[in-house]
Motif scaffolding. Structure first.
Motif, PDB file in Angstrom:
ATOM      1  N   LEU A 246       1.013   6.224  -6.881  1.00  0.00           N
ATOM      2  CA  LEU A 246      -0.070   7.257  -7.252  1.00  0.00           C
ATOM      3  C   LEU A 246       0.071   8.698  -7.333  1.00  0.00           C
ATOM      4  CD1 LEU A 246      -2.890   7.333  -8.047  1.00  0.00           C
ATOM      5  CD2 LEU A 246      -3.709   7.820  -5.435  1.00  0.00           C
ATOM      6  N   VAL A 247       1.154   9.355  -5.914  1.00  0.00           N
ATOM      7  CA  VAL A 247       1.803  10.636  -5.827  1.00  0.00           C
ATOM      8  C   VAL A 247       2.517  11.019  -6.780  1.00  0.00           C
ATOM      9  CG1 VAL A 247       3.113  12.072  -4.548  1.00  0.00           C
ATOM     10  CG2 VAL A 247       1.084  10.451  -3.353  1.00  0.00           C
ATOM     11  N   LEU A 248       3.161  10.500  -7.382  1.00  0.00           N
ATOM     12  CA  LEU A 248       4.581  10.379  -8.826  1.00  0.00           C
ATOM     13  C   LEU A 248       3.450  10.339 -10.380  1.00  0.00           C
ATOM     14  CD1 LEU A 248       7.257   7.954  -7.967  1.00  0.00           C
ATOM     15  CD2 LEU A 248       7.068  10.719  -7.676  1.00  0.00           C
ATOM     16  N   ALA A 249       2.477  10.082  -9.850  1.00  0.00           N
ATOM     17  CA  ALA A 249       2.096  10.243 -11.254  1.00  0.00           C
ATOM     18  C   ALA A 249       0.547  11.312 -10.984  1.00  0.00           C
ATOM     19  CB  ALA A 249       0.529   8.269 -11.358  1.00  0.00           C
ATOM     20  N   LEU A 250       0.105  11.618  -9.601  1.00  0.00           N
ATOM     21  CA  LEU A 250      -0.633  12.804  -9.761  1.00  0.00           C
ATOM     22  C   LEU A 250       0.068  14.240 -10.152  1.00  0.00           C
ATOM     23  CD1 LEU A 250      -2.727  12.356  -7.136  1.00  0.00           C
ATOM     24  CD2 LEU A 250      -3.552  12.268  -9.265  1.00  0.00           C
ATOM     25  N   ALA A 251       1.510  14.249  -9.871  1.00  0.00           N
ATOM     26  CA  ALA A 251       2.843  14.724  -9.509  1.00  0.00           C
ATOM     27  C   ALA A 251       2.432  15.145 -11.819  1.00  0.00           C
ATOM     28  CB  ALA A 251       3.673  14.911  -8.765  1.00  0.00           C
ATOM     29  N   ALA A 252       2.878  14.176 -12.117  1.00  0.00           N
ATOM     30  CA  ALA A 252       3.285  13.549 -13.262  1.00  0.00           C
ATOM     31  C   ALA A 252       1.886  14.729 -14.372  1.00  0.00           C
ATOM     32  CB  ALA A 252       3.481  12.702 -13.954  1.00  0.00           C
TER      33      ALA A 252
ATOM     34  N   SER B  34       1.072  -1.372  -0.179  1.00  0.00           N
ATOM     35  CA  SER B  34      -0.013   0.333   0.387  1.00  0.00           C
ATOM     36  C   SER B  34       1.252   1.421  -0.525  1.00  0.00           C
ATOM     37  CB  SER B  34      -1.480  -0.119   1.040  1.00  0.00           C
ATOM     38  OG  SER B  34      -0.283  -0.072   2.461  1.00  0.00           O
ATOM     39  N   LEU B  35       1.893   1.369   1.001  1.00  0.00           N
ATOM     40  CA  LEU B  35       2.850   2.183   0.769  1.00  0.00           C
ATOM     41  C   LEU B  35       3.356   2.528  -1.073  1.00  0.00           C
ATOM     42  CD1 LEU B  35       4.983   2.394   3.797  1.00  0.00           C
ATOM     43  CD2 LEU B  35       3.120   4.190   3.657  1.00  0.00           C
ATOM     44  N   ILE B  36       3.738   2.080  -1.467  1.00  0.00           N
ATOM     45  CA  ILE B  36       4.896   1.566  -2.884  1.00  0.00           C
ATOM     46  C   ILE B  36       3.556   2.364  -3.405  1.00  0.00           C
ATOM     47  CG2 ILE B  36       5.320  -0.139  -5.040  1.00  0.00           C
ATOM     48  CD1 ILE B  36       7.452  -1.147  -3.105  1.00  0.00           C
ATOM     49  N   ALA B  37       1.901   1.809  -3.741  1.00  0.00           N
ATOM     50  CA  ALA B  37       0.674   1.742  -4.680  1.00  0.00           C
ATOM     51  C   ALA B  37       0.551   3.236  -4.406  1.00  0.00           C
ATOM     52  CB  ALA B  37      -0.302   1.120  -3.912  1.00  0.00           C
ATOM     53  N   GLY B  38       0.506   3.829  -3.144  1.00  0.00           N
ATOM     54  CA  GLY B  38       0.346   5.957  -2.920  1.00  0.00           C
ATOM     55  C   GLY B  38       2.062   6.617  -2.920  1.00  0.00           C
ATOM     56  N   ALA B  39       2.880   5.578  -3.415  1.00  0.00           N
ATOM     57  CA  ALA B  39       3.442   6.722  -3.547  1.00  0.00           C
ATOM     58  C   ALA B  39       3.559   6.662  -5.452  1.00  0.00           C
ATOM     59  CB  ALA B  39       5.392   6.150  -3.654  1.00  0.00           C
TER      60      ALA B  39
END
Length: 169
Positions: A30-36, A23-28
């Protein structure tokens, strides 16, 4: 390593992770995808939108200036073709009227040379506009120097020569 081998290795590593790490990796991710998405897709569009009003005003001003210039060009094109004799008379009159005794006109063919002596800057600028419009004289050379007679009361005075071209005969 082949893409299928790399994919199998990553799946194997993923399966060995505990649920919290997944879940931590999936969250990271997701955050990177949203930032991109923000930096590539939304931020440039919002910046363009914020600048649109100012850019529109600038373009409107340029468009109005171009319309004024186009109207001026059409007005000049619609004027009847100037004849040499009429232009010469208009130039002579404008030199006498606009520049006074501080100017001497010499005509040679289609070229007219105006010699200036202690002519005020305001009279010279007004005369140039008048000669261009009324006599259809096109300035081609200007050799002007500030006169030594310039004083605070008379303003800037000019000495020198101007050469203008008149319409062909």
């Amino acid at each position: 390593m082949t893409p299928s081998g790399l994919s199998a290795q990553l799946r194997g590593r993923w399966n060995t992770l505990n649920p919290r790490e997944r879940s931590l990796i999936a969250g990271a991710v997701l955050v990177l995808a949203l930032a991109a998405i923000w930096w590539i897709g939304l931020a440039p569009a919002l910046k363009t939108l914020a600048q649109a009003e100012a850019r529109q005003r600038s373009l409107d001003a340029q468009f109005q200036q171009m319309q004024v210039l186009a109207a001026e060009a059409q007005a000049l094109q619609s004027r009847p073709k100037a004849r040499f004799d009429d232009s010469l008379r208009a130039l002579e009159a404008s030199v006498k009227q606009g520049l006074g005794g501080g100017a001497q006109l010499v005509v040679s063919g289609e070229r007219a040379t105006i010699t200036l002596k202690n002519v005020p800057a305001s009279a010279l600028s007004g005369w140039l506009a008048q000669a261009r419009v009324n006599a259809r004289a096109v300035p081609t050379e200007a050799r002007l120097v500030r006169s030594a007679a310039t004083t605070p009361t008379t303003g800037t005075l000019w000495d020198g020569t101007l050469v203008v071209i008149l319409p062909p005969r």
